[in-house]
Design an enzyme around this catalytic site. Structure first.
Site, PDB file in Angstrom:
ATOM      1  N   ASN A 148      -6.290   4.126  -7.092  1.00  0.00           N
ATOM      2  CA  ASN A 148      -7.451   4.726  -6.429  1.00  0.00           C
ATOM      3  C   ASN A 148      -8.465   5.149  -7.486  1.00  0.00           C
ATOM      4  OD1 ASN A 148      -9.121   5.392  -4.376  1.00  0.00           O
ATOM      5  ND2 ASN A 148      -8.314   7.435  -4.112  1.00  0.00           N
TER       6      ASN A 148
ATOM      7  N   ASP B 121      -7.754   8.464   0.241  1.00  0.00           N
ATOM      8  CA  ASP B 121      -8.303   7.405   1.100  1.00  0.00           C
ATOM      9  C   ASP B 121      -8.092   7.686   2.596  1.00  0.00           C
ATOM     10  OD1 ASP B 121      -9.593   5.844  -0.710  1.00  0.00           O
ATOM     11  OD2 ASP B 121      -8.084   4.275  -0.831  1.00  0.00           O
TER      12      ASP B 121
ATOM     13  N   ARG C  53       0.846  -1.191   0.000  1.00  0.00           N
ATOM     14  CA  ARG C  53       0.000   0.000   0.000  1.00  0.00           C
ATOM     15  C   ARG C  53       0.886   1.247   0.000  1.00  0.00           C
ATOM     16  NH1 ARG C  53      -5.133   1.720  -1.113  1.00  0.00           N
ATOM     17  NH2 ARG C  53      -6.113   2.872   0.574  1.00  0.00           N
TER      18      ARG C  53
ATOM     19  N   SER D  25      -7.590   1.156   3.441  1.00  0.00           N
ATOM     20  CA  SER D  25      -8.106   0.608   2.182  1.00  0.00           C
ATOM     21  C   SER D  25      -9.308  -0.288   2.450  1.00  0.00           C
ATOM     22  CB  SER D  25      -6.997  -0.219   1.521  1.00  0.00           C
ATOM     23  OG  SER D  25      -7.490  -0.910   0.400  1.00  0.00           O
TER      24      SER D  25
ATOM     25  N   GLY E 168     -13.667  -1.331  -6.425  1.00  0.00           N
ATOM     26  CA  GLY E 168     -14.936  -0.660  -6.104  1.00  0.00           C
ATOM     27  C   GLY E 168     -14.935   0.150  -4.834  1.00  0.00           C
ATOM     28  N   GLY E 169     -13.763   0.615  -4.375  1.00  0.00           N
ATOM     29  CA  GLY E 169     -13.739   1.451  -3.169  1.00  0.00           C
ATOM     30  C   GLY E 169     -14.404   0.729  -2.007  1.00  0.00           C
TER      31      GLY E 169
ATOM     32  N   THR F  52     -10.149   0.226  -9.329  1.00  0.00           N
ATOM     33  CA  THR F  52      -9.100  -0.638  -8.806  1.00  0.00           C
ATOM     34  C   THR F  52      -9.188  -1.883  -9.662  1.00  0.00           C
ATOM     35  OG1 THR F  52      -9.335   0.324  -6.596  1.00  0.00           O
ATOM     36  CG2 THR F  52      -8.527  -1.923  -6.656  1.00  0.00           C
TER      37      THR F  52
HETATM   38  N1  GLY Z   1      -8.473   2.978  -3.162  1.00  0.00           N
HETATM   39  C1  GLY Z   1      -9.403   1.977  -2.898  1.00  0.00           C
HETATM   40  C2  GLY Z   1      -9.103   1.221  -1.672  1.00  0.00           C
HETATM   41  O1  GLY Z   1      -7.952   1.055  -1.342  1.00  0.00           O
HETATM   42  O2  GLY Z   1      -9.997   0.796  -0.994  1.00  0.00           O
END
Ligand code: GLY
Length: 570
Positions: A400, A422, A103, A451, A472-473, A380
């Site tokens: 992202n 985020d 990350r 995340s 999908g966030g 993503t």
């Molecule tokens: N940027 C999407 C996530 O890491 O959840």
């Protein structure tokens, strides 16, 4: 007559035996079976490269890294070397699993209020576009760590296919051509971006065009020849740092040099006899997924109808409570204690079950009065891999937002992420527009932003049973939940489980989002009548998954039709 009956009998046996191999692509997506290897990703080039690597003698880790580099070329909206992500790997011989955390991190000069203006107002644009939005990338270090520890082939061998694709180009499909053509306005201020992702004469890309990326090929070649040092210490690091300085970004050469990917212990849980292995903090994914499964375990889902209002209500309420916990407790565990053990305990799930109302939607504001959270659009990508020996890899990585920050450092040919968005943007401050200010995810130098990515491997009786995940966030965790219960409780085959309509509730905003296709207005009305605010959407996630038949050991690759993914197997 006898012959005809016999013929029908044979056809029937064959159909049962081969199901789901005999599914029509149009009806159910392109499920693929194999015994020696399977790769399912969003892109046909990347999936094929993964299989080629396996056929060459590489293991699933080699293939996963090769797929990751390939997607950086062929799926630049999310595939990347300028972003970050997570990889879960499971080894069948030792039955051990590891989680590789690559990350992104906040730059050393980042501050908690860096996205606020002089009046203390959050300036969304700053956290989404341009150099200030960029976190220190982790992908190249993560892939290198995976290869050094667990790969069989050489580093060069797994990057070479991506270099070829960038150098010689690949054929744009309709979706990709359309995507590039739609970006001119959004990234109009980013000249390097436009130089790469639009045509010099301003005309549109068309399906069938060959898309060549010479500068990206050069960056990949540097990485192939010099390892991650090229990116974090050498020429690429120089180019990133220079670009940051020129355009007011924060990332320095020192930040790049300091970046390390880490191996973590996956978070694990048990659900109706299946073992769930998923991503621990700094992802909220695994923890919240297991919390939700634990809550649902107390109900006989298999006796319920999948899309009946009662079922959707129960799942939605479960999501609501779990996502409140996500907002309250989750963040980078290197910067503070996260109560993962409590959240994934069966006892805690029992306490949540007692608070559920099975006949009426509890307003989100009633269960957590002081924390609000915004939904963010995210692009993503997830891919699943398994090799002939059963090594399984689930990878989710990202820039992202689609095409990240829009920043392509001059001379590099690749995009940088906008992962800083985020983090929680305004410390201690919440409002009814959706800002969240809880402590665990406040910006600090070198901290990883929270995340939702949930790369997940599921085992049964010690054998790998399923590999899944999604983009999908915040919807990611719920997409994974949907797929898992579809298989385990509702006994769908893996393609149906991936295709089936999905739902999402993230506690705040207090809205139940449902993929409309396949759910009747009558069901939606029943949900509204018991207090749900419903919003329908055309798609949620992209869960490229694999299921291993426990009896035959055959691998079934189920690409997600929502993004036109591809399974390749042999
Ligand atoms: N940027 C999407 C996530 O890491 O959840």
């Amino acid at each position: 007559m006898k012959t005809r009956k016999f013929f029908l009998f044979i056809v029937l046996c064959f159909a049962i035996q081969l199901y789901p191999l005999s599914l029509s692509a149009n009806e159910r997506g392109d499920i693929v079976s194999g015994k020696n290897g399977m790769v399912v990703s969003v892109d046909k080039y990347a999936s094929q490269i993964g299989i080629d690597i396996l056929k060459k003698g590489g293991n699933a880790v080699d293939a996963a890294v090769a797929v990751g580099f390939a997607l950086a070329v062929t799926y630049p909206s999310a595939g990347n070397i300028g972003g970050g992500g997570f990889m879960i790997i499971r080894f069948p011989d030792t039955k051990e699993s590891v989680a590789i955390d690559f990350r992104e991190k906040a730059p050393g000069k980042a501050t908690p209020d860096m996205y606020l203006d002089e009046n203390g107002k959050y300036v969304r644009k700053r956290s989404y576009y341009g150099h200030l939005a960029v976190g220190v990338p982790g992908t190249v270090k993560g892939f290198e760590l995976a290869m050094k520890k667990y790969g069989k082939l050489s580093w060069k061998e797994v990057i070479e296919p991506a270099i070829n694709l960038a150098e010689n180009g690949f054929v744009l499909n309709k979706r990709m051509a359309k995507s590039f053509n739609s970006l001119k306005k959004r990234f109009k201020d980013y000249k390097e971006f436009l130089r790469i992702f639009s045509r010099p004469d301003g005309s549109d890309f068309k399906e069938g065009d060959i898309f060549v990326q010479k500068e990206l090929a050069e960056s990949l070649r540097l990485i192939a020849n010099n390892g991650s040092d090229a990116f974090y210490k050498g020429k690429i690091a120089d180019l990133i740092a220079k670009d940051m300085e020129k355009y007011g970004g924060l990332i320095t050469k020192e930040d790049l040099e300091k970046y390390e990917a880490v191996i973590r212990k996956p978070v694990t849980g048990n659900y109706r006899g299946y073992k769930i292995i998923s991503m621990p903090p700094p992802s909220s994914g695994g923890t919240i997924l297991i919390e939700m499964l634990n809550i649902l375990e107390g109900f006989e889902l298999s006796k319920m109808e999948r899309y009946a209002p009662e079922t959707l209500h129960l799942i939605s309420e479960t999501m609501k409570f779990a996502y409140l916990d996500r907002a309250k407790y989750l963040g980078d565990s290197d910067f503070g204690k996260i109560p993962v053990d409590m959240l994934i305990s069966k006892k805690y799930a029992e306490s949540i079950r007692k608070r559920l109302n099975l006949v009426k939607a509890i307003p989100s504001a009633e269960i957590g009065k002081d924390i609000l959270t915004i939904e963010r659009a995210n692009e993503t990508t997830h891919y699943s891999v398994i090799d002939k020996d059963g090594i399984a890899v689930a990878t989710t990585y990202t820039l992202n937002g689609g095409y990240g920050s829009g920043v392509v450092p001059e001379g590099t040919g690749f995009l940088l992420n906008n992962e800083m968005a985020d983090f929680n943007m305004k410390p201690g401050y919440t409002d009814n527009k959706g800002l969240i200010g809880t402590k665990p995810n406040i910006i600090k130098p070198y901290k990883r932003m929270l995340s939702s990515m949930t790369p997940t491997i599921i085992t049964k009786d010690g054998k790998t049973f399923m590999i899944t995940g999604s983009p999908g966030g915040r919807t990611i965790i719920n997409t994974v939940l949907n797929v898992i219960i579809n298989v385990i409780d509702f006994k769908m085959n893996i393609q149906d489980a991936v295709d089936a309509p999905r739902m999402h509730h993230q506690w705040m905003p207090d809205i139940l989002r449902i993929e409309k296709e396949g759910i009747s207005d009558k069901v939606l009305d029943s949900l509204k009548n018991i207090g749900h605010k419903i919003s329908t959407r055309w798609r949620q996630g992209d869960a490229n998954s694999i299921l291993i038949d426990p009896k035959t050991g055959i691998y079934y690759g189920a690409p997600d039709k929502r993004s036109g993914g591809t399974a390749a197997g042999y």
